[in-house]
Write an enzyme that holds these catalytic residues in place. Structure first.
Site, mmCIF file in Angstrom:
data_model
loop_
_atom_site.group_PDB
_atom_site.id
_atom_site.type_symbol
_atom_site.label_atom_id
_atom_site.label_comp_id
_atom_site.label_asym_id
_atom_site.label_seq_id
_atom_site.Cartn_x
_atom_site.Cartn_y
_atom_site.Cartn_z
ATOM 1 N N HIS A 120 40.040 -28.169 38.460
ATOM 2 C CA HIS A 120 38.580 -28.044 38.416
ATOM 3 C C HIS A 120 38.203 -26.813 39.217
ATOM 4 O O HIS A 120 38.802 -26.542 40.265
ATOM 5 C CB HIS A 120 37.900 -29.270 39.042
ATOM 6 C CG HIS A 120 36.445 -29.044 39.338
ATOM 7 N ND1 HIS A 120 35.450 -29.331 38.427
ATOM 8 C CD2 HIS A 120 35.829 -28.505 40.419
ATOM 9 C CE1 HIS A 120 34.277 -28.997 38.957
ATOM 10 N NE2 HIS A 120 34.484 -28.486 40.167
ATOM 11 N N ASN A 152 43.166 -32.607 33.047
ATOM 12 C CA ASN A 152 43.254 -31.196 32.630
ATOM 13 C C ASN A 152 43.760 -30.246 33.720
ATOM 14 O O ASN A 152 43.609 -29.037 33.612
ATOM 15 C CB ASN A 152 41.891 -30.730 32.091
ATOM 16 C CG ASN A 152 40.781 -30.886 33.110
ATOM 17 O OD1 ASN A 152 41.050 -31.028 34.296
ATOM 18 N ND2 ASN A 152 39.541 -30.849 32.660
ATOM 19 N N PHE A 210 32.213 -40.260 28.876
ATOM 20 C CA PHE A 210 33.558 -40.055 29.418
ATOM 21 C C PHE A 210 33.671 -40.344 30.914
ATOM 22 O O PHE A 210 34.769 -40.325 31.467
ATOM 23 C CB PHE A 210 34.045 -38.630 29.130
ATOM 24 C CG PHE A 210 33.240 -37.525 29.789
ATOM 25 C CD1 PHE A 210 33.411 -37.207 31.121
ATOM 26 C CD2 PHE A 210 32.310 -36.796 29.050
ATOM 27 C CE1 PHE A 210 32.690 -36.181 31.722
ATOM 28 C CE2 PHE A 210 31.568 -35.771 29.642
ATOM 29 C CZ PHE A 210 31.767 -35.466 30.984
ATOM 30 N N ARG A 266 37.047 -19.125 36.428
ATOM 31 C CA ARG A 266 36.824 -19.800 35.135
ATOM 32 C C ARG A 266 37.775 -19.235 34.070
ATOM 33 O O ARG A 266 38.271 -19.971 33.220
ATOM 34 C CB ARG A 266 35.368 -19.616 34.676
ATOM 35 C CG ARG A 266 34.309 -20.076 35.657
ATOM 36 C CD ARG A 266 34.298 -21.541 35.944
ATOM 37 N NE ARG A 266 34.226 -22.376 34.757
ATOM 38 C CZ ARG A 266 34.328 -23.707 34.786
ATOM 39 N NH1 ARG A 266 34.529 -24.343 35.926
ATOM 40 N NH2 ARG A 266 34.243 -24.407 33.680
ATOM 41 N N LYS A 277 44.174 -31.182 40.181
ATOM 42 C CA LYS A 277 43.894 -32.588 39.875
ATOM 43 C C LYS A 277 45.163 -33.449 39.914
ATOM 44 O O LYS A 277 46.285 -32.929 39.891
ATOM 45 C CB LYS A 277 43.211 -32.671 38.503
ATOM 46 C CG LYS A 277 41.793 -32.102 38.521
ATOM 47 C CD LYS A 277 41.069 -32.452 37.237
ATOM 48 C CE LYS A 277 39.666 -31.879 37.230
ATOM 49 N NZ LYS A 277 38.944 -32.233 35.997
#
Ligand code: CMP
Length: 133
Positions: free
Chosen positions: A116, A113, A58, A86, A10
């Site tokens: 993804h 974060n 959000f 994950r 990201k």
């Protein structure tokens, strides 16, 4: 069973110069990079990619963040890729991130974060199609 998944580095992690370290973590964990590209989300692409989150409280912050700078998209391949990515990525919530995970190392808040990853084979197929056509 060999699986594919989509992974995004990201904008915060690209901006902070951590893309290479994240790719090394992925390769060290046994993922093969089948395709990779750098691109920048626009609102239309964000709405398509994150369709399941449209309308959530959000979402506006997520769209604004995803459009704030370049993202690196990758198609990854590995046995049990979805489970393993994950684990390596870490939790969306900062307080639940296990030490050593990508989000613990290179994520900041809940939105910026660091990465993804697809969370099911069905989502992987859909996300790969959206990003790589
Ligand atoms: P990602 O795994 O890309 O999926 C949805 C994204 O929405 C998530 O990572 C975060 O960047 C962002 N987000 C922001 N707030 C939340 C929240 N409360 N719950 C889930 N995702 C959130």
């Amino acid at each position: 069973m060999t699986q594919l998944c989509l992974f995004l580095i990201k904008p915060n992690a690209v901006e902070d110069g951590n893309a290479g370290r994240i790719i090394t973590m992925l390769e060290d964990d046994g993922f093969r990079v089948l395709n990779m590209k750098m691109f920048t989300f626009n609102p239309e692409l964000s709405r398509e990619f994150y369709a399941e989150h449209l309308g959530k409280e959000f979402y506006p912050r997520l769209e604004s963040f995803m459009c704030s700078g370049p993202t690196i998209g990758m198609i990854l391949e590995k046995d049990n890729a979805i489970h393993d990515i994950r684990e390596l990525l870490g939790d969306v919530k900062p307080e639940n991130r296990k030490p050593g995970t990508i989000r613990a190392l290179y994520g900041k808040g809940i939105t910026d974060n660091g990465g993804h990853a697809s969370d099911s084979p069905e989502h992987a197929e859909r996300e790969i199609k959206i990003i790589f056509g």
